[in-house]
Design a protein around this motif. Sequence first.
Motif, PDB file in Angstrom:
ATOM      1  N   GLN A 259      31.489  10.440  30.399  1.00  0.00           N
ATOM      2  CA  GLN A 259      31.584   9.161  29.711  1.00  0.00           C
ATOM      3  C   GLN A 259      30.822   8.027  30.390  1.00  0.00           C
ATOM      4  OE1 GLN A 259      35.832   8.619  29.559  1.00  0.00           O
ATOM      5  NE2 GLN A 259      36.140  10.462  28.327  1.00  0.00           N
ATOM      6  N   ALA A 260      30.468   8.167  31.663  1.00  0.00           N
ATOM      7  CA  ALA A 260      29.772   7.082  32.365  1.00  0.00           C
ATOM      8  C   ALA A 260      28.413   6.820  31.724  1.00  0.00           C
ATOM      9  CB  ALA A 260      29.602   7.443  33.842  1.00  0.00           C
ATOM     10  N   PRO A 261      27.990   5.549  31.639  1.00  0.00           N
ATOM     11  CA  PRO A 261      26.700   5.238  30.998  1.00  0.00           C
ATOM     12  C   PRO A 261      25.528   5.769  31.816  1.00  0.00           C
ATOM     13  CG  PRO A 261      27.667   3.276  32.019  1.00  0.00           C
ATOM     14  CD  PRO A 261      28.707   4.341  32.091  1.00  0.00           C
ATOM     15  N   LEU A 262      24.567   6.347  31.113  1.00  0.00           N
ATOM     16  CA  LEU A 262      23.355   6.855  31.742  1.00  0.00           C
ATOM     17  C   LEU A 262      22.271   5.779  31.723  1.00  0.00           C
ATOM     18  CD1 LEU A 262      23.123  10.454  30.247  1.00  0.00           C
ATOM     19  CD2 LEU A 262      23.337   9.897  32.661  1.00  0.00           C
ATOM     20  N   SER A 263      21.608   5.602  32.846  1.00  0.00           N
ATOM     21  CA  SER A 263      20.510   4.633  32.917  1.00  0.00           C
ATOM     22  C   SER A 263      19.224   5.283  32.439  1.00  0.00           C
ATOM     23  CB  SER A 263      20.325   4.150  34.362  1.00  0.00           C
ATOM     24  OG  SER A 263      21.475   3.468  34.802  1.00  0.00           O
ATOM     25  N   GLY A 264      18.460   4.539  31.674  1.00  0.00           N
ATOM     26  CA  GLY A 264      17.170   5.030  31.209  1.00  0.00           C
ATOM     27  C   GLY A 264      17.315   6.056  30.104  1.00  0.00           C
ATOM     28  N   ASP A 265      16.194   6.342  29.461  1.00  0.00           N
ATOM     29  CA  ASP A 265      16.177   7.358  28.415  1.00  0.00           C
ATOM     30  C   ASP A 265      14.770   7.932  28.342  1.00  0.00           C
ATOM     31  OD1 ASP A 265      14.727   5.343  27.246  1.00  0.00           O
ATOM     32  OD2 ASP A 265      16.289   4.779  25.819  1.00  0.00           O
ATOM     33  N   GLY A 266      14.548   8.761  27.377  1.00  0.00           N
ATOM     34  CA  GLY A 266      13.237   9.371  27.236  1.00  0.00           C
ATOM     35  C   GLY A 266      13.145  10.682  27.987  1.00  0.00           C
ATOM     36  N   PRO A 267      12.032  11.395  27.800  1.00  0.00           N
ATOM     37  CA  PRO A 267      11.869  12.715  28.407  1.00  0.00           C
ATOM     38  C   PRO A 267      11.632  12.634  29.911  1.00  0.00           C
ATOM     39  CG  PRO A 267       9.858  12.062  27.307  1.00  0.00           C
ATOM     40  CD  PRO A 267      10.883  11.005  26.986  1.00  0.00           C
ATOM     41  N   GLY A 268      11.884  13.752  30.576  1.00  0.00           N
ATOM     42  CA  GLY A 268      11.557  13.868  31.988  1.00  0.00           C
ATOM     43  C   GLY A 268      12.640  13.453  32.952  1.00  0.00           C
ATOM     44  N   ARG A 269      13.818  13.099  32.470  1.00  0.00           N
ATOM     45  CA  ARG A 269      14.877  12.688  33.393  1.00  0.00           C
ATOM     46  C   ARG A 269      15.378  13.879  34.195  1.00  0.00           C
ATOM     47  NH1 ARG A 269      19.292   9.548  30.019  1.00  0.00           N
ATOM     48  NH2 ARG A 269      18.855  11.286  28.601  1.00  0.00           N
ATOM     49  N   THR A 270      15.626  13.645  35.477  1.00  0.00           N
ATOM     50  CA  THR A 270      16.081  14.707  36.374  1.00  0.00           C
ATOM     51  C   THR A 270      17.383  14.294  37.041  1.00  0.00           C
ATOM     52  OG1 THR A 270      14.817  13.789  38.230  1.00  0.00           O
ATOM     53  CG2 THR A 270      13.734  15.474  36.868  1.00  0.00           C
ATOM     54  N   ALA A 271      18.186  15.294  37.427  1.00  0.00           N
ATOM     55  CA  ALA A 271      19.452  15.031  38.106  1.00  0.00           C
ATOM     56  C   ALA A 271      19.727  16.131  39.111  1.00  0.00           C
ATOM     57  CB  ALA A 271      20.601  14.935  37.096  1.00  0.00           C
ATOM     58  N   PHE A 272      20.431  15.776  40.183  1.00  0.00           N
ATOM     59  CA  PHE A 272      20.959  16.735  41.142  1.00  0.00           C
ATOM     60  C   PHE A 272      22.480  16.746  41.007  1.00  0.00           C
ATOM     61  CE2 PHE A 272      17.324  15.684  44.350  1.00  0.00           C
ATOM     62  CZ  PHE A 272      16.437  16.397  43.562  1.00  0.00           C
ATOM     63  N   ASP A 273      23.069  17.930  41.007  1.00  0.00           N
ATOM     64  CA  ASP A 273      24.523  18.081  41.074  1.00  0.00           C
ATOM     65  C   ASP A 273      24.838  18.764  42.394  1.00  0.00           C
ATOM     66  OD1 ASP A 273      27.251  18.440  40.645  1.00  0.00           O
ATOM     67  OD2 ASP A 273      26.963  20.246  39.431  1.00  0.00           O
ATOM     68  N   LEU A 274      25.302  17.982  43.360  1.00  0.00           N
ATOM     69  CA  LEU A 274      25.521  18.486  44.715  1.00  0.00           C
ATOM     70  C   LEU A 274      26.946  19.012  44.874  1.00  0.00           C
ATOM     71  CD1 LEU A 274      23.783  15.601  46.717  1.00  0.00           C
ATOM     72  CD2 LEU A 274      22.757  17.533  45.492  1.00  0.00           C
ATOM     73  N   GLY A 275      27.069  20.230  45.411  1.00  0.00           N
ATOM     74  CA  GLY A 275      28.371  20.859  45.502  1.00  0.00           C
ATOM     75  C   GLY A 275      28.851  21.271  44.118  1.00  0.00           C
ATOM     76  N   THR A 276      28.027  21.987  43.410  1.00  0.00           N
ATOM     77  CA  THR A 276      28.241  22.228  41.982  1.00  0.00           C
ATOM     78  C   THR A 276      29.461  23.072  41.668  1.00  0.00           C
ATOM     79  OG1 THR A 276      27.087  22.849  39.944  1.00  0.00           O
ATOM     80  CG2 THR A 276      26.784  24.303  41.853  1.00  0.00           C
ATOM     81  N   GLY A 277      29.906  23.932  42.587  1.00  0.00           N
ATOM     82  CA  GLY A 277      31.093  24.758  42.321  1.00  0.00           C
ATOM     83  C   GLY A 277      30.867  25.684  41.139  1.00  0.00           C
TER      84      GLY A 277
END
Length: 373
Positions: free
Chosen positions: A186-204
């Motif tokens: 539910q938290a708001p995502l900054s930015g939009d458009g293609p190419g967005r990347t994310a890391f999920d650290l300690g993914t379990g």
Amino acid sequence: MSTIHWTEAHTVRSARWHSESAAPPPGRVVVADDRMKADTAYRLACEGTAMVWRGDYHNARQLLRAMNHRLDRKPPRSGDSPAESFHLHRRARSHRARVLGKLLVLLEEDHSLVLRRAPDVRRACTEAYGPPCGPSAVSLSELLGVIGARQWREKGVEIPALDARIHPHYGVFSPLRGEYVDLVAQAPLSGDGPGRTAFDLGTGTGVLAAVLAHRGIDHVVATDINPRALSCARDNIRRLDLTDRIEVVGPCLFPEDRADLVVCNPPWIPAHPTSVVEQGVYDPNSTMLRAFLKGLPSHLTPDGEAWLILSDLAEHLGLRTPHEVPDAIEAAGLKVRDRFTTKPHHPRASNPKTPLHTARAAETTSLWRLTAT
């Protein structure tokens, strides 16, 4: 490799010792069967004597329950402070695990359990322990946990944010407490458009990586230091058909390069875990939290942000001061852009008979939005 020894039918026998909680091999081992009385078993276990079970499987489970009931007769006392009560509670749990861990069963070379009315545990043990490598002795209480984990892995946990199930593996923290998942959904995502990347650290289990991909992040890199978690995350990502958008790497905390969004839900309580499952909750000296904050500035894109999902249960238990997390954020060269909170939904928070209920009832889980200063 540790080995236990005992005498059976005038013959000295031995087996490889296996303990997921790293419990030392018992020094004294006797044989027990359906004739063993609960009082006798409890006394032997409290004295440090282990019992290799040779009777009926269901009778062994009943004996374990009877030993557990005897432990319940001496509930842990409350301390003069939340922190003291927590440590007394942990000490009582450790004592309980030691006593119940003295009732042993033998797994054959193929992980089978040769007892009357015993279930087929070969698949559950292979998934938890890996391929068999000879006969071994394990505590019945640990084996029951392995069997339960197989059932959870088969059934899965419903995740409303994904409209799908996540299947936890043995030794990997299960997303049964959904409030942290909801915060990320539910938290708001900054930015939009293609190419967005994310890391999920300690993914379990990979649940947060899947939520991020579900929300439109183009490429997610999920990491973990636990090989079981890496295998579990890959399994879930494959089940969800997200292998083209989520990459699971490790064992490590941070992957290489930078990301627009870095998400981390570290263990919440700065204390020593006593089993592999507890590693998802307990982290001595908040090691992972501090490593996450310290490494963030060099892994965020110039306009990137990080989401730290953290419970304040440690603060209510007196294990961490209210200023410790904000001070650590500032010391890492980060600033708080926003903060979202939610209350826990699990039964322990509303049950006054639950140990440490006062702290659990006051608990809040927060999503801290962080940016580099």
